[in-house]
Design an enzyme around this catalytic site. Structure first.
Site, short mmCIF file in Angstrom:
data_model
loop_
_atom_site.label_atom_id
_atom_site.label_comp_id
_atom_site.label_asym_id
_atom_site.label_seq_id
_atom_site.Cartn_x
_atom_site.Cartn_y
_atom_site.Cartn_z
N LYS A 10 -16.41 26.66 -10.88
CA LYS A 10 -16.21 28.01 -11.38
C LYS A 10 -15.89 29.01 -10.25
O LYS A 10 -16.10 28.69 -9.06
CB LYS A 10 -17.47 28.44 -12.16
N TYR A 50 -14.49 28.99 -24.14
CA TYR A 50 -15.90 29.21 -24.47
C TYR A 50 -16.06 29.85 -25.84
O TYR A 50 -17.05 30.56 -26.08
CB TYR A 50 -16.55 30.07 -23.39
N PHE A 58 -23.73 37.54 -23.98
CA PHE A 58 -23.15 37.41 -22.64
C PHE A 58 -21.67 37.01 -22.68
O PHE A 58 -21.06 36.77 -21.64
CB PHE A 58 -23.94 36.40 -21.80
N THR A 92 -28.67 24.77 -17.00
CA THR A 92 -27.79 25.96 -17.00
C THR A 92 -28.30 27.03 -16.04
O THR A 92 -27.53 27.62 -15.29
CB THR A 92 -27.73 26.55 -18.43
N ARG A 103 -26.20 22.59 -9.40
CA ARG A 103 -26.56 24.00 -9.67
C ARG A 103 -27.74 24.45 -8.82
O ARG A 103 -27.80 25.61 -8.39
CB ARG A 103 -26.82 24.19 -11.16
N ASN A 113 -23.02 30.02 -12.51
CA ASN A 113 -23.73 28.77 -12.21
C ASN A 113 -22.85 27.64 -11.69
O ASN A 113 -23.15 26.46 -11.86
CB ASN A 113 -24.56 28.34 -13.42
N HIS A 116 -19.11 23.65 -14.55
CA HIS A 116 -19.19 23.34 -15.98
C HIS A 116 -19.23 21.83 -16.17
O HIS A 116 -18.61 21.10 -15.40
CB HIS A 116 -17.95 23.88 -16.71
N GLU A 127 -11.77 19.40 -24.23
CA GLU A 127 -11.65 20.16 -22.98
C GLU A 127 -10.66 19.51 -22.01
O GLU A 127 -9.93 20.20 -21.30
CB GLU A 127 -13.03 20.30 -22.34
P1 ATP Z 1 -21.30 25.05 -19.21
O1 ATP Z 1 -20.84 25.00 -20.67
O2 ATP Z 1 -20.53 26.08 -18.41
O3 ATP Z 1 -21.33 23.71 -18.59
P2 ATP Z 1 -24.02 24.99 -20.06
O4 ATP Z 1 -23.52 24.00 -21.05
O5 ATP Z 1 -25.08 24.56 -19.12
O6 ATP Z 1 -22.80 25.57 -19.20
P3 ATP Z 1 -23.92 26.97 -22.13
O7 ATP Z 1 -25.06 27.30 -23.01
O8 ATP Z 1 -22.79 26.17 -22.69
O9 ATP Z 1 -24.52 26.29 -20.82
O10 ATP Z 1 -23.36 28.35 -21.57
C1 ATP Z 1 -22.02 28.46 -21.09
C2 ATP Z 1 -22.01 29.40 -19.91
O11 ATP Z 1 -22.32 30.71 -20.33
C3 ATP Z 1 -23.05 29.09 -18.83
O12 ATP Z 1 -22.66 28.07 -17.95
C4 ATP Z 1 -23.14 30.43 -18.14
O13 ATP Z 1 -22.01 30.64 -17.27
C5 ATP Z 1 -23.05 31.38 -19.32
N1 ATP Z 1 -24.39 31.70 -19.83
C6 ATP Z 1 -25.21 30.88 -20.55
N2 ATP Z 1 -26.38 31.48 -20.84
C7 ATP Z 1 -26.31 32.72 -20.30
C8 ATP Z 1 -27.19 33.84 -20.25
N3 ATP Z 1 -28.39 33.82 -20.83
N4 ATP Z 1 -26.77 34.95 -19.59
C9 ATP Z 1 -25.56 35.01 -19.01
N5 ATP Z 1 -24.67 33.98 -19.02
C10 ATP Z 1 -25.03 32.87 -19.65
MG MG Z 2 -21.90 24.31 -22.32
#
Ligand code: ATP
Ligand code: MG
Length: 138
Positions: A10, A50, A58, A92, A103, A113, A116, A127
């Site tokens: 990212k 997303y 968020f 996450t 991470r 973070n 992805h 994806e």
């Molecule tokens: P990714 O899909 O990016 O691999 P993830 O699967 O661990 O991450 P998701 O729940 O899919 O987590 O969230 C997608 C992305 O949205 C996170 O990686 C982060 O960048 C953002 N995000 C998730 N939760 C929060 C939050 N509480 N506040 C701000 N940003 C968030």
């Molecule tokens: Mg995710």
């Protein structure tokens, strides 16, 4: 295709110069790179990627973050790729991520973070197709 997953390095990790170290961790963990490219997402494309999070508070911040600079996208191959890669990247929220995960080492916050990882075989395929044509996979 249960042996492939999609990752993005990212914008925060790219800007901080962590891309090489992250790719090294990925390769050392036994993932083979099937496809890889550097690109910058537009806000529209980031929102599309997303879209599942559209209703979350968020979402706006997430779209701004993911489109503010270049990323590296890659398709990775390994047995149990989706599950194993989620293990390698960690939770996450980096505060909750296990020691030694990507991470834990390289993410600044739950919002920014570093990487992805696909969350299912079905989404890994969607994806992968989002970023790569058949001619870009080896
Ligand atoms: P990714 O899909 O990016 O691999 P993830 O699967 O661990 O991450 P998701 O729940 O899919 O987590 O969230 C997608 C992305 O949205 C996170 O990686 C982060 O960048 C953002 N995000 C998730 N939760 C929060 C939050 N509480 N506040 C701000 N940003 C968030
Ligand atoms: Mg995710």
């Amino acid at each position: 295709m249960s042996n492939r997953t999609l990752t993005m390095i990212k914008p925060d990790a790219m800007k901080n110069g962590y891309a090489g170290a992250i790719l090294d961790m990925i390769i050392r963990d036994g993932f083979r790179i099937v496809a890889l490219k550097q690109l910058q997402l537009t806000p529209e494309r980031a929102g599309e990627f997303y879209a599942v999070h559209k209703a979350r508070p968020f979402f706006g911040e997430l779209v701004e973050y993911m489109s503010r600079g270049p990323i590296i996208a890659a398709i990775l191959e390994k047995e149990n790729a989706v599950t194993d890669f989620r293990k390698l990247i960690g939770a996450t929220d980096p505060v909750k991520a296990d020691e030694g995960t990507i991470r834990k080492k390289y993410a600044a916050s739950v919002a920014e973070n570093a990487v992805h990882g696909s969350d299912s075989d079905e989404n890994a395929k969607i994806e992968g197709d989002f970023f790569f044509s058949a001619l870009e996979r080896y």
